[in-house]
Structures are given as C-alpha cells and as structure tokens.
Design an enzyme around this catalytic site. Structure first.
Site, PDB file in Angstrom:
ATOM      1  N   ASP A   1      30.474  30.008  43.676  1.00 12.96           N
ATOM      2  CA  ASP A   1      30.315  30.667  42.077  1.00 12.96           C
ATOM      3  C   ASP A   1      30.706  29.755  41.275  1.00 12.96           C
ATOM      4  O   ASP A   1      31.340  30.745  40.281  1.00 12.96           O
ATOM      5  CB  ASP A   1      31.285  32.285  42.054  1.00 12.96           C
ATOM      6  CG  ASP A   1      30.501  33.224  41.095  1.00 12.96           C
ATOM      7  OD1 ASP A   1      29.874  33.426  40.747  1.00 12.96           O
ATOM      8  OD2 ASP A   1      31.532  34.316  41.227  1.00 12.96           O
TER       9      ASP A   1
ATOM     10  N   CYS B   1      31.656  31.370  37.131  1.00 13.41           N
ATOM     11  CA  CYS B   1      32.064  32.950  37.251  1.00 13.41           C
ATOM     12  C   CYS B   1      32.630  32.612  35.388  1.00 13.41           C
ATOM     13  O   CYS B   1      33.335  31.454  36.044  1.00 13.41           O
ATOM     14  CB  CYS B   1      32.535  32.874  38.856  1.00 13.41           C
ATOM     15  SG  CYS B   1      33.756  34.648  38.813  1.00 13.41           S
TER      16      CYS B   1
ATOM     17  N   ASN C   1      36.231  39.873  44.259  1.00 10.97           N
ATOM     18  CA  ASN C   1      36.771  40.514  43.130  1.00 10.97           C
ATOM     19  C   ASN C   1      35.738  40.788  41.383  1.00 10.97           C
ATOM     20  O   ASN C   1      36.205  40.461  40.920  1.00 10.97           O
ATOM     21  CB  ASN C   1      37.872  39.280  42.436  1.00 10.97           C
ATOM     22  CG  ASN C   1      37.443  38.392  41.627  1.00 10.97           C
ATOM     23  OD1 ASN C   1      36.186  37.793  41.915  1.00 10.97           O
ATOM     24  ND2 ASN C   1      37.728  37.521  41.850  1.00 10.97           N
TER      25      ASN C   1
ATOM     26  N   GLU D   1      33.869  46.813  33.781  1.00  6.32           N
ATOM     27  CA  GLU D   1      35.059  47.600  33.502  1.00  6.32           C
ATOM     28  C   GLU D   1      35.194  47.705  31.672  1.00  6.32           C
ATOM     29  O   GLU D   1      35.613  47.536  31.329  1.00  6.32           O
ATOM     30  CB  GLU D   1      36.298  46.858  33.992  1.00  6.32           C
ATOM     31  CG  GLU D   1      37.627  48.115  33.592  1.00  6.32           C
ATOM     32  CD  GLU D   1      38.649  47.841  34.443  1.00  6.32           C
ATOM     33  OE1 GLU D   1      38.944  47.352  35.196  1.00  6.32           O
ATOM     34  OE2 GLU D   1      39.988  46.793  33.638  1.00  6.32           O
TER      35      GLU D   1
ATOM     36  N   HIS E   1      35.510  30.561  33.980  1.00  9.90           N
ATOM     37  CA  HIS E   1      36.636  29.888  34.260  1.00  9.90           C
ATOM     38  C   HIS E   1      36.666  29.004  35.751  1.00  9.90           C
ATOM     39  O   HIS E   1      36.963  29.066  36.451  1.00  9.90           O
ATOM     40  CB  HIS E   1      38.349  30.643  34.577  1.00  9.90           C
ATOM     41  CG  HIS E   1      37.433  32.168  35.645  1.00  9.90           C
ATOM     42  ND1 HIS E   1      36.737  33.297  35.057  1.00  9.90           N
ATOM     43  CD2 HIS E   1      36.476  31.898  36.742  1.00  9.90           C
ATOM     44  CE1 HIS E   1      36.374  34.409  36.353  1.00  9.90           C
ATOM     45  NE2 HIS E   1      36.450  33.534  37.817  1.00  9.90           N
TER      46      HIS E   1
ATOM     47  N   HIS F   1      43.296  32.521  35.043  1.00 11.70           N
ATOM     48  CA  HIS F   1      42.247  33.611  34.981  1.00 11.70           C
ATOM     49  C   HIS F   1      42.573  35.174  35.519  1.00 11.70           C
ATOM     50  O   HIS F   1      41.882  35.841  35.807  1.00 11.70           O
ATOM     51  CB  HIS F   1      41.165  32.832  36.306  1.00 11.70           C
ATOM     52  CG  HIS F   1      40.947  33.351  37.583  1.00 11.70           C
ATOM     53  ND1 HIS F   1      41.715  32.995  38.009  1.00 11.70           N
ATOM     54  CD2 HIS F   1      39.906  33.548  37.992  1.00 11.70           C
ATOM     55  CE1 HIS F   1      41.540  33.056  39.588  1.00 11.70           C
ATOM     56  NE2 HIS F   1      39.967  33.803  39.284  1.00 11.70           N
ATOM     57  N   GLY F   2      43.847  35.636  36.102  1.00  9.34           N
ATOM     58  CA  GLY F   2      43.776  36.906  36.331  1.00  9.34           C
ATOM     59  C   GLY F   2      45.236  36.869  36.819  1.00  9.34           C
ATOM     60  O   GLY F   2      45.966  36.346  36.896  1.00  9.34           O
TER      61      GLY F   2
ATOM     62  N   GLY G   1      46.188  37.700  40.160  1.00 11.20           N
ATOM     63  CA  GLY G   1      45.940  36.612  41.100  1.00 11.20           C
ATOM     64  C   GLY G   1      46.309  37.883  42.755  1.00 11.20           C
ATOM     65  O   GLY G   1      47.538  38.796  42.625  1.00 11.20           O
TER      66      GLY G   1
ATOM     67  N   LYS H   1      32.859  48.576  40.909  1.00 10.52           N
ATOM     68  CA  LYS H   1      32.949  47.159  41.928  1.00 10.52           C
ATOM     69  C   LYS H   1      31.254  47.374  42.278  1.00 10.52           C
ATOM     70  O   LYS H   1      30.671  46.340  41.847  1.00 10.52           O
ATOM     71  CB  LYS H   1      34.095  47.474  43.011  1.00 10.52           C
ATOM     72  CG  LYS H   1      34.775  47.473  42.353  1.00 10.52           C
ATOM     73  CD  LYS H   1      36.147  45.999  41.236  1.00 10.52           C
ATOM     74  CE  LYS H   1      35.966  45.330  43.061  1.00 10.52           C
ATOM     75  NZ  LYS H   1      36.741  44.382  41.910  1.00 10.52           N
TER      76      LYS H   1
END
Length: 396
Positions: free
Chosen positions: A74, A77, A140, A144, A243, A311-312, A314, A389
C-alpha cells in the site's frame, strides 16, 4: 530524549514505555529486519505490531539499497484531514449514516473530467487503476467524521484554520491495487532481496513508487470530495501525510534511504494520529529539537526516531481472531455504536469485528509514549462522530 526510548541493540531503538504492551513477534521482526544488508538503523514506534515478515509501525534507514517489501503493497498510504462546512451542532446521526450508500462504488462518469484533470496536475500517467480512485478499501482504512472536543493550543488551530464548531473529516487510504501490482511485480522478480542503487530496476521502482504515492494522495482527495458531496458540504484540506513510503535521506552525514512502514513522518509538519473507531484521535506537532538543561539544542529526536512518529493506536489482536474473541460478547448490531456515542457504517461482517475498538490499543497510551519521548506536542483531541469502513466486500 525521554524515558520512553528503549535501546534494543546498537542499531535498533523502540520508542515505547515499559508499560506499553507490544507483541513479542513484532520485536523479533524488528530485530531481524535490522540484520538486512545495508541496514543502518531501525526505529520501532509504540504502535508496533507484526506484519507479513516485517513489522508495522517502524522506520528503517539503509545505505546503497532499498527494500520495497518494507514499504509494502500500500505505497503512499496515509492520512488527510479536511475541515468541512457542516456544523457539529446540526449533526443527526441517523440521517448522517444513511447518506453513504454508494460512496464505496467506483466513481461514475460524472467524475471523469475531475479525475483526468487532477491526474494531470499531479503528473499521474499510469492508467488501468482509475476505477479504484475515490474508494477506501478494506483493512484499517476508513473515512471518519470527527468533532474537535479538546483544544490544547488554540493559536495553532487558528493558524491551521480549524474551527471547533465544524465537522472534521479524516481519510485513511492509499494506492489501492496500483501499489499492490508494483510490489507483486518486484517480489516476483527479486523476492525480498531488495534493490541496490546500481541495479537496473532501481530507478524504475522509484519512479513507480513516487507515482503510486501521488496516486494515493489523489485517492484520499477524491474520497474526501465524494464524502463532502454526500453531506452537501464544502471542505478544505488541512494536511495530508503519507506513512508508507521510501525516500532519500541524509542521516548524520550518510546519504541513504528512509523506509516507513506505518510510521508518520515528523519532518512534514502537523499530523493527525488516529485511534480506533471507538477512540479519540490527536492532532500533534512533531518536535525535532530537544532543549538541553544548559539552554542549547540538539537534534536528537530525529536521530533516534528516524524522523518518524506513531501512525495510529496499533493493533493488539491479529485480524481473523477478533470475531472469536468478541462474537460471544457482542452481537453484530452492538458494534455499530461506540462508547463515545459515535456511529459505524460497515457492511462487511468480518471487518466489523476485525476493526473493533477492542482489537486496538488505547490511542492515549501511544500518544503518552510519544510525549514522554519528547517527540510531539499535543494540540487537540478529536472525537469520532461517524466512521465509514465499507458497505460490502472489499475490492482492490
């Protein structure tokens, strides 16, 4: 740097407190990756978790060689944040959730002039993947709508033009099938051996990689545009950060290549670090310089963290095992609402469970680790309002 930095070996660092749980396999993958030819330094983030052979949530600095498999399929991304013209006070969740019936279908012919114009502006010449533009995909990835519910630095929000009264839109997606095809072609020919700068295909891969990054940026732009259209609102893009990518970088006088696999750049300005769909996200300012006690400064942050951030939140649980863990506790209908009062739109049953908030760490935990390491200043907290999603089976 702060106390949330662990030195695993001479060239492997982990930015996470001792209290932050990280799966052992992820640490093993981090150490193994550090042994690749040409690998100079590796930095794991507090959202580190196992991937397919290589860990996710880490940055890798090499000399004379790149490893496309570290970037993954990806390519490009990332996250983009848009402020919308819609007012938070006017949100009706029941009505809002019904507006996204068709937003995961390929864009229809009415979008073709916009697509071709934006492709030309971003120097995207590759064809055959336009059907994926404007689509989120599985895993993921998400779109949003959020509300700013805590402000810690009003001056920066004013600088960015962010208004607490307006809905924000956070988009997380990448290059879709294009990135997959680039990696698949590389692996077929070179397996996981990587490419030396002297290899004939090095320049070819980097050209394809850079175009896939631009394709991913355009994909997020078109996703945002169609979501804004769905709620009949306008919007402005505040930030867009990739990222998953590899880029040229000089570290301590050494020219090399910085690979990021689920690691947000800290040298590209403000970033959003998202939680799960039932958790807060955070707008943060990267801090590249530490102040010493004597008043002098040192750029230690960039060296240890490889100019990268979490980056999030996790993952805690592997995909595929979430339904088994949660199915006896929660009915499918229970997962369309979160503890924060937000709504979830997801037509894929397995994805609904795989991406449940319980499958992720608390975002506050990884943010705390970043703050303790001296890597970020938290500017604002964002609360999910509605998370999209996918409405059906995920397509490439």
């Amino acid at each position: 740097m702060g106390k949330s930095v662990q030195k695993i070996s001479e060239n492997v660092s982990l930015i996470a407190s001792k209290n932050t749980w990280i799966e052992g396999l992820a640490i093993q993958q981090l150490i193994k990756t550090a042994q690749l030819e040409g690998m100079q330094r590796v930095a794991g983030m507090p959202d580190l978790h196992p991937g397919r052979g290589y860990p996710i949530g880490a940055a890798f600095f090499t000399s004379n060689k790149i490893y496309p498999a570290l970037v993954g399929n990806d390519i490009g991304c990332g996250m983009s944040l848009w402020q919308t013209s819609a007012k938070v006070s006017k949100v009706n969740l029941d009505k809002l959730a019904k507006k996204f019936t068709h937003v995961e279908q390929p864009l229809d012919d009415s979008w073709q002039s916009v697509i071709q114009s934006r492709k030309a502006a971003k120097n995207i010449t590759i064809n055959g993947y336009d059907h994926a533009l404007g689509t989120i995909g599985g895993g993921n990835h998400f779109a949003e709508f959020q509300a700013i519910d805590e402000i810690y630095n009003q001056a920066v929000l004013d600088e960015l033009g962010l208004n607490k009264k307006h809905l924000q839109l956070l988009v997380h997606s990448g290059s879709r099938g294009l990135g997959q095809s680039i990696l698949a072609a590389h692996i077929t020919k070179y397996s996981h051996d990587g490419l030396s700068e002297s290899d004939a295909d090095f320049a070819k891969y980097m050209q394809q990689h850079d175009e896939a990054v631009r394709f991913a940026e355009l994909n997020r732009e078109l996703i945002a545009m169609r979501f804004l259209e769905a709620i009949r609102a306008n919007g402005n893009c505040t930030l867009d950060i990739n990222h998953n990518l590899v880029s040229a970088k000089n570290m301590d006088g050494l020219d090399g290549w910085l690979h990021r696999k689920g690691a947000t750049p800290s040298d590209k300005g403000y970033v959003v670090i998202p939680g799960s769909r039932g958790d807060h996200s955070y707008l943060v300012k990267p801090l590249l310089v530490n102040s010493n006690e004597d008043g002098s400064n040192q750029v230690e942050n960039g060296r240890i963290s490889l100019f990268s951030l979490v980056h999030g939140a996790g993952r805690k649980w592997q995909r595929g095992e979430c339904h088994g863990r949660l199915g006896h506790k929660y009915k499918r209908e229970d997962l369309y609402r979160t503890a924060l009062g937000s709504r979830v739109v997801c037509g894929n049953k397995e994805l609904l469970y795989d991406e449940a908030p319980q499958a992720y760490k608390k975002c506050e935990t990884v943010i705390s680790d970043m703050v303790e390491a001296g890597l970020i200043e938290v500017l604002a907290r964002l609360r999910p309002v509605l998370t999209f999603k996918t409405n059906g089976e995920c397509s490439a």
